[in-house]
Design a protein around this motif. Structure first.
Motif, PDB file in Angstrom:
ATOM      1  N   ILE A  29       9.938   2.283   3.667  1.00 49.17           N
ATOM      2  CA  ILE A  29       9.148   1.046   3.588  1.00 49.17           C
ATOM      3  C   ILE A  29       8.927   0.515   4.996  1.00 49.17           C
ATOM      4  N   LYS A  30       7.708   0.124   5.305  1.00 42.72           N
ATOM      5  CA  LYS A  30       7.385  -0.508   6.591  1.00 42.72           C
ATOM      6  C   LYS A  30       6.744  -1.862   6.300  1.00 42.72           C
ATOM      7  N   ALA A  31       7.393  -2.929   6.770  1.00 40.65           N
ATOM      8  CA  ALA A  31       6.852  -4.278   6.554  1.00 40.65           C
ATOM      9  C   ALA A  31       6.180  -4.778   7.831  1.00 40.65           C
ATOM     10  N   VAL A  32       4.988  -5.318   7.694  1.00 41.51           N
ATOM     11  CA  VAL A  32       4.288  -5.899   8.844  1.00 41.51           C
ATOM     12  C   VAL A  32       3.812  -7.309   8.484  1.00 41.51           C
ATOM     13  N   VAL A  33       3.683  -8.147   9.506  1.00 41.02           N
ATOM     14  CA  VAL A  33       3.118  -9.481   9.294  1.00 41.02           C
ATOM     15  C   VAL A  33       1.623  -9.384   9.580  1.00 41.02           C
ATOM     16  N   ALA A  34       0.806  -9.593   8.551  1.00 39.91           N
ATOM     17  CA  ALA A  34      -0.648  -9.431   8.684  1.00 39.91           C
ATOM     18  C   ALA A  34      -1.277 -10.663   9.317  1.00 39.91           C
ATOM     19  N   ASP A  35      -2.444 -10.482   9.949  1.00 38.85           N
ATOM     20  CA  ASP A  35      -3.134 -11.634  10.536  1.00 38.85           C
ATOM     21  C   ASP A  35      -3.946 -12.359   9.470  1.00 38.85           C
ATOM     22  N   THR A  36      -4.539 -13.481   9.863  1.00 33.78           N
ATOM     23  CA  THR A  36      -5.172 -14.353   8.869  1.00 33.78           C
ATOM     24  C   THR A  36      -6.468 -13.796   8.301  1.00 33.78           C
ATOM     25  N   ALA A  46       1.812  -2.238  -8.538  1.00 30.79           N
ATOM     26  CA  ALA A  46       1.618  -0.855  -8.078  1.00 30.79           C
ATOM     27  C   ALA A  46       2.250   0.129  -9.055  1.00 30.79           C
ATOM     28  N   ILE A  47       3.399  -0.223  -9.596  1.00 32.75           N
ATOM     29  CA  ILE A  47       4.058   0.652 -10.578  1.00 32.75           C
ATOM     30  C   ILE A  47       3.175   0.828 -11.809  1.00 32.75           C
ATOM     31  N   GLU A  48       2.541  -0.243 -12.213  1.00 36.56           N
ATOM     32  CA  GLU A  48       1.657  -0.154 -13.390  1.00 36.56           C
ATOM     33  C   GLU A  48       0.505   0.814 -13.108  1.00 36.56           C
ATOM     34  N   ILE A  49      -0.024   0.746 -11.884  1.00 37.91           N
ATOM     35  CA  ILE A  49      -1.080   1.695 -11.511  1.00 37.91           C
ATOM     36  C   ILE A  49      -0.523   3.123 -11.509  1.00 37.91           C
ATOM     37  N   MET A  50       0.687   3.288 -10.994  1.00 36.68           N
ATOM     38  CA  MET A  50       1.270   4.638 -10.935  1.00 36.68           C
ATOM     39  C   MET A  50       1.561   5.188 -12.334  1.00 36.68           C
ATOM     40  N   ALA A  71       1.505   9.819  -5.363  1.00 42.06           N
ATOM     41  CA  ALA A  71       0.676   9.474  -4.192  1.00 42.06           C
ATOM     42  C   ALA A  71      -0.095  10.688  -3.700  1.00 42.06           C
ATOM     43  N   ALA A  72       0.512  11.854  -3.786  1.00 39.63           N
ATOM     44  CA  ALA A  72      -0.142  13.072  -3.281  1.00 39.63           C
ATOM     45  C   ALA A  72      -1.424  13.384  -4.049  1.00 39.63           C
ATOM     46  N   GLU A  73      -1.506  12.981  -5.298  1.00 39.12           N
ATOM     47  CA  GLU A  73      -2.683  13.267  -6.131  1.00 39.12           C
ATOM     48  C   GLU A  73      -3.607  12.060  -6.263  1.00 39.12           C
ATOM     49  N   ALA A  74      -3.336  10.996  -5.492  1.00 35.28           N
ATOM     50  CA  ALA A  74      -4.073   9.744  -5.679  1.00 35.28           C
ATOM     51  C   ALA A  74      -5.580   9.928  -5.526  1.00 35.28           C
ATOM     52  N   GLY A  75      -5.976  10.810  -4.600  1.00 35.78           N
ATOM     53  CA  GLY A  75      -7.407  11.007  -4.356  1.00 35.78           C
ATOM     54  C   GLY A  75      -8.146  11.531  -5.577  1.00 35.78           C
ATOM     55  N   LYS A  76      -7.421  12.176  -6.471  1.00 38.60           N
ATOM     56  CA  LYS A  76      -8.073  12.744  -7.666  1.00 38.60           C
ATOM     57  C   LYS A  76      -7.829  11.909  -8.920  1.00 38.60           C
ATOM     58  N   THR A  77      -6.932  10.934  -8.810  1.00 37.13           N
ATOM     59  CA  THR A  77      -6.594  10.174 -10.020  1.00 37.13           C
ATOM     60  C   THR A  77      -7.087   8.730  -9.974  1.00 37.13           C
ATOM     61  N   GLY A  78      -7.936   8.415  -8.987  1.00 41.08           N
ATOM     62  CA  GLY A  78      -8.478   7.052  -8.966  1.00 41.08           C
ATOM     63  C   GLY A  78      -8.492   6.417  -7.589  1.00 41.08           C
ATOM     64  N   GLY A  79      -8.072   7.170  -6.570  1.00 42.88           N
ATOM     65  CA  GLY A  79      -8.136   6.631  -5.211  1.00 42.88           C
ATOM     66  C   GLY A  79      -6.830   5.984  -4.785  1.00 42.88           C
ATOM     67  N   ASN A 133       0.840  -1.206   0.000  1.00 42.44           N
ATOM     68  CA  ASN A 133       0.000   0.000   0.000  1.00 42.44           C
ATOM     69  C   ASN A 133       0.867   1.245   0.000  1.00 42.44           C
ATOM     70  N   ILE A 134       0.561   2.168  -0.913  1.00 42.89           N
ATOM     71  CA  ILE A 134       1.306   3.419  -0.992  1.00 42.89           C
ATOM     72  C   ILE A 134       0.480   4.509  -0.310  1.00 42.89           C
ATOM     73  N   SER A 135       1.078   5.102   0.715  1.00 41.09           N
ATOM     74  CA  SER A 135       0.359   6.108   1.491  1.00 41.09           C
ATOM     75  C   SER A 135       0.399   7.463   0.789  1.00 41.09           C
ATOM     76  N   ALA A 136      -0.402   8.390   1.304  1.00 42.15           N
ATOM     77  CA  ALA A 136      -0.525   9.698   0.657  1.00 42.15           C
ATOM     78  C   ALA A 136       0.794  10.470   0.650  1.00 42.15           C
ATOM     79  N   ASP A 137       1.670  10.156   1.610  1.00 42.45           N
ATOM     80  CA  ASP A 137       2.961  10.859   1.645  1.00 42.45           C
ATOM     81  C   ASP A 137       4.044  10.132   0.844  1.00 42.45           C
ATOM     82  N   GLY A 138       3.652   9.095   0.140  1.00 46.04           N
ATOM     83  CA  GLY A 138       4.607   8.381  -0.695  1.00 46.04           C
ATOM     84  C   GLY A 138       5.395   7.298   0.018  1.00 46.04           C
ATOM     85  N   THR A 139       5.150   7.098   1.297  1.00 44.86           N
ATOM     86  CA  THR A 139       5.778   5.965   1.981  1.00 44.86           C
ATOM     87  C   THR A 139       4.930   4.718   1.749  1.00 44.86           C
ATOM     88  N   VAL A 140       5.520   3.572   2.055  1.00 42.19           N
ATOM     89  CA  VAL A 140       4.906   2.312   1.624  1.00 42.19           C
ATOM     90  C   VAL A 140       4.823   1.328   2.785  1.00 42.19           C
TER      91      VAL A 140
END
Lengths: 81, 753
Positions: free
Chosen positions: B502-509, B538-542, B583-591, B464-471
């Motif tokens: 980049i922040k990596a987390v182990v997600a639950d089930t 994600a790059i393809e979306i960007m 990422a900063a314009e994501a809200g206007k370019t498709g969410g 997931n790419i956040s609004a500030d461009g971190t991931v």
């Protein structure tokens, strides 16, 4: 046509054959035809079998294509630590 | 699988660097939350009653007095875990091991469990559970269990894999055979033959954190499990199957893990905690004591192995055989089979035969332990290889190089090898300064090779790419060795960002698709593949978003160095757009911008290593000390070299402990005599020298960056390397692991006699 080798643990379920000739394009087709020919293999194929293609072991990927002339062997699905 | 995992040669910016791991500070300051660190409102404490008999029929269990203890909220026995396994023998073994049904099969087998408001009440209740046992004869030794007069532990087990079919029950559950050629013909061409029998004792993975969980079953049929595990998705499936819970209604969260090494790939107490919670209608915490971990979680096998190897005077091995007996505890399993597959895998042999025999004994159910079954087989084979080299007057490295497997070799377990790395590790060992360094008095040098199968498996990752461009990357493979750092490097590399972004987390089930466990050296191999795939999505979306931002055709946008670029001269004045810009314009370019990947990471490729060891032995006491140790192993591509080195060093350290000190010691009564770290001695930092490592990087053709699994192979050679070193130091062939001081002294005394 591939001469598919069976590990010893499968041979008694395939009329004691060590090698079974099968025409197949993918792992899925290979396993399906093996099951059709030897119904006793259906149970181990469900969860205990991996396919070695030219020495590389595939545990899950049914879509993997079988290269022409490849060495194919059904081996035990492994556990790891 | 639509993702193309083919290796493409590229230069790296992030991969191959050594940043600090994101979980490091929390772990060294005590903030990290392990299995026992989670609590829920109204939580109960659970304790388990365990058998003190090695083998006994359970005639009756009376829990009525225990249930009257003030504060006790639930007592469960096997009756509370009905058999829902539908004829699946492996699943039934798990169920029976979690809670004995008709017989206690080993010292420590769970008989009943209590949940109470505090530990005092739980312990008081355990004392009031009355179990009427009928003591049965037991057997704990691998060889004794195969003798004709041994007590048969399970009347329903008949040896599989033999012709004609077995008609009498036996403690040998299964026979398997591998090999090719004609070994009799091969031995007839041998000028020298070594034939010996070897033994290895049972060892535990020795993870510092005991098994721990908090279980909570809700009245609406949903449930939660917070647990220390190597595979929370697998725990979810097994617990759901055993308790009759719909899989999607059981949410499992993995805690930080204080070591697993295969021992946390199996459930032990988790179904019991869930059963207690279901009965008490309260959350239940269950933490094993160290005593329980030793007695009732899964150690590796004890083994007895016969090896025969012949070679001609030119140093070519003409034939090799091995018969391998592995204990599996009270239930049939496949540990000897793995030993039989791996034993001669390093060598190019014209005639080879291995036989594996699975032996049932009154010991805990065996679990995987880092490259399961391979270290013991390697000990026996590499000891005989060393002795044979000496017998024909060849240097042990040269003898191995002369017979080493390479591309096109038919492996001893069947398939023909593609490109493999055992040869380069041997050549690196031969050239290593360690190999020619002088030895002191009473010192010996040993070396050995090792093999292990790596595998990949089902893997799912969200990016997931956040609004500030971190991931943020959400992964489903538990981080047992620094994989969050490695996977962050992978995401940074692919996206062209810095590691810090980049922040990596182990997600639950409940928040990510299914993932296989972190086992088979698959964590970084498979999840890096899924992370690369997710990043590319994600790059393809960007690219689409950049085209929209610039209002130019998509075909005119390409991605390079972490930026969208406008192609061609007609857009020449457009400055590249960074991830942050897009990422900063994501809200206007498709969410929101996200990349997702689910794949089967097959094609891991097999793994080899060569180790060199110098050891100092005191001939007066038999005490020994490793003075120098070198690990040489192929990593394909070391994503985070420090953590690759950590895996090499960790495997070697565990193998050294196994080789020199560690062993389960059973008394005549069939009870474990040393269930604690005082009497079961694992090496600590002060016992070991700095373990040197040499990382070879021969890219894996089946991974985009060339990565191979590195977690397990490093434990395969140490038993043999140590035994060869000790044998060379004392001048007597050591054939029984651990080569503890009493065994060294006995060997020296026997040699004098």
């Amino acid at each position: 046509m591939f001469d598919v080798k069976l590990w010893a643990g499968l041979q008694h379920l395939a009329d004691n054959q060590k090698v079974v000739p099968i025409e197949a394009r993918t792992i899925r087709e290979l396993l399906r035809k093996m099951e059709n020919q030897y119904p006793g293999l259906a149970e181990p194929i469900k969860g205990h079998v991996a396919v070695s293609i030219n020495g590389v072991i595939y545990r899950n990927d049914w879509s993997q294509e079988l290269p022409k002339g490849a060495e194919i062997m059904l081996i035990r699905r492994l556990a790891g630590g | 699988m639509s993702f193309d995992a083919t290796n493409s040669s590229k230069s790296f910016k992030s991969v191959g660097t050594r940043p600090l791991r994101p979980d490091g500070v929390d772990k060294v300051t005590g903030r990290a939350r392990y299995g026992a660190d989670f609590n829920m409102p109204g939580q109960l404490v659970a304790r388990v009653l365990r058998s003190k008999h090695a083998h006994a029929k359970i005639k009756s269990i009376d829990t009525s007095r225990a249930e009257t203890v003030k504060g006790v909220k639930a007592v469960v026995t096997a009756a509370d875990l009905p058999d829902l396994t539908d004829g699946d023998p492996a699943l039934f073994a798990v169920l029976d091991n979690c809670m004995a049904r008709n017989k206690a099969m080993y010292d420590g087998h769970a008989i009943a469990a209590v949940a109470a408001i505090d530990e005092k009440a739980a312990k008081a209740a355990l004392k009031l559970i009355a179990v009427d046992y009928e003591i049965l004869p037991h057997v704990t030794d691998v060889d004794a269990a195969t003798l004709p007069d041994a007590p048969v532990l399970n009347e329903a087990i008949f040896t599989q894999g033999v012709e004609p079919k077995s008609t009498r029950p036996s403690n040998i559950a299964n026979r398997t055979e591998f090999g090719h050629g004609d070994v009799d013909v091969g031995f007839s061409h041998a000028d020298s033959v070594v034939e010996r029998s070897y033994k290895t004792e049972q060892t535990h993975q020795g993870y510092i954190e005991p098994h721990a969980c908090v279980a909570n079953c809700n009245p609406d049929g949903t449930a939660e499990l917070w647990v220390c595990t190597q595979g929370h998705f697998v725990y979810r499936q097994v617990c759901a199957d055993l308790l009759g819970i719909e899989v999607s209604k059981l949410r499992v969260t993995s805690s930080e893990i204080g070591g697993g090494f295969g021992g946390k790939t199996h459930v032990w107490t988790e179904p019991v905690a869930l059963a207690l919670s279901r009965k008490a209608n309260r959350p239940v915490k269950l933490v094993m004591s160290r005593d329980e971990v030793f007695r009732a979680s899964g150690p590796t096998s004890a083994t007895s192995i016969d090896v025969k190897i012949g070679a001609n005077k030119d140093g070519i091995i003409t034939a090799a055989t091995a018969t391998l007996r592995y204990t599996s505890g009270p239930y049939a399993d496949m540990w000897a089979e793995l030993g039989a597959m791996t034993s001669f895998a390093c060598y190019d042999l014209e005639n080879v035969k291995t036989v594996g025999l699975e032996v049932i004994v009154n010991r805990p159910k065996v679990a995987a332990y880092r490259a399961p079954s391979a270290p013991m087989a390697a000990f026996a084979v590499e000891s005989a290889i060393d002795e044979l080299a000496q017998k024909i007057g060849m240097n042990p490295v040269d003898f191995r190089i002369q017979n080493v497997a390479s591309e096109g070799t038919q492996s001893s377990y069947g398939p023909i090898y593609g490109p493999i790395g055992i040869g380069p590790t041997l050549e690196a060992a031969k050239a290593h300064p360690h190999m020619s360094a002088p030895l002191g008095k009473n010192q010996g040098r040993g070396m050995a090779c090792g093999f292990w199968f790596n595998f990949g498996g089902q893997t799912c990752t969200d990016l997931n790419i956040s609004a500030d461009g971190t991931v943020t990357i959400a992964v489903g493979t538990v981080d047992v060795g620094g994989s969050r750092a490695s996977l962050s490097l992978i995401a940074a590399e692919e996206l062209g960002l810095s590691y810090d972004n980049i922040k990596a987390v182990v997600a639950d089930t409940s928040t990510l698709g299914y993932n296989d466990m972190t086992d088979g050296s698959r964590g970084t191999f498979s999840t890096s593949m899924a992370t690369i795939s997710a990043a590319r999505n994600a790059i393809e979306i960007m690219r689409h978003r950049a085209a929209l931002m610039w209002d130019i055709p998509l075909g005119d946008v390409y991605w390079e160095d972490g930026h969208a670029h406008a192609a061609g001269t007609k857009h020449g004045n457009l400055a590249p757009l960074s991830v942050k810009d897009i990422a900063a314009e994501a809200g206007k370019t498709g969410g929101p911008i996200a990349g997702h990947s689910e794949l089967v990471a097959d094609g891991a490729g097999v793994s080899f290593a060569t180790h060199i060891c110098d050891i100092d032995v005191d001939p007066e006491t038999g005490s020994s000390r490793v003075v120098r140790y070198t690990v040489i192993q192929d990593a394909g591509k070391a994503v985070h070299p420090s953590y690759v080195e950590g895996q090499y060093q960790g495997g070697a350290a565990q193998g050294i402990g196994w080789a020199l000190n560690e062993e389960y010691i059973y008394g005549e009564d069939g009870r474990l005599q040393n269930p604690g770290f005082l009497d079961y001695r694992i090496p600590v930092c002060s016992d070991l020298p700095m373990i040197d490592t040499q990382i070879l990087e021969i890219p894996n053709p089946k991974h985009p960056y060339g990565v191979r699994g590195v977690g397990e192979t490093s434990i395969v050679p140490p038993l043999a390397a140590i035994a060869n070193a000790v044998s060379n130091a004392v001048g007597v062939r050591m054939t029984h692991i651990p080569v503890s001081p009493p065994r060294i002294l006995a060997a020296l005394t026997d040699a004098k006699d």
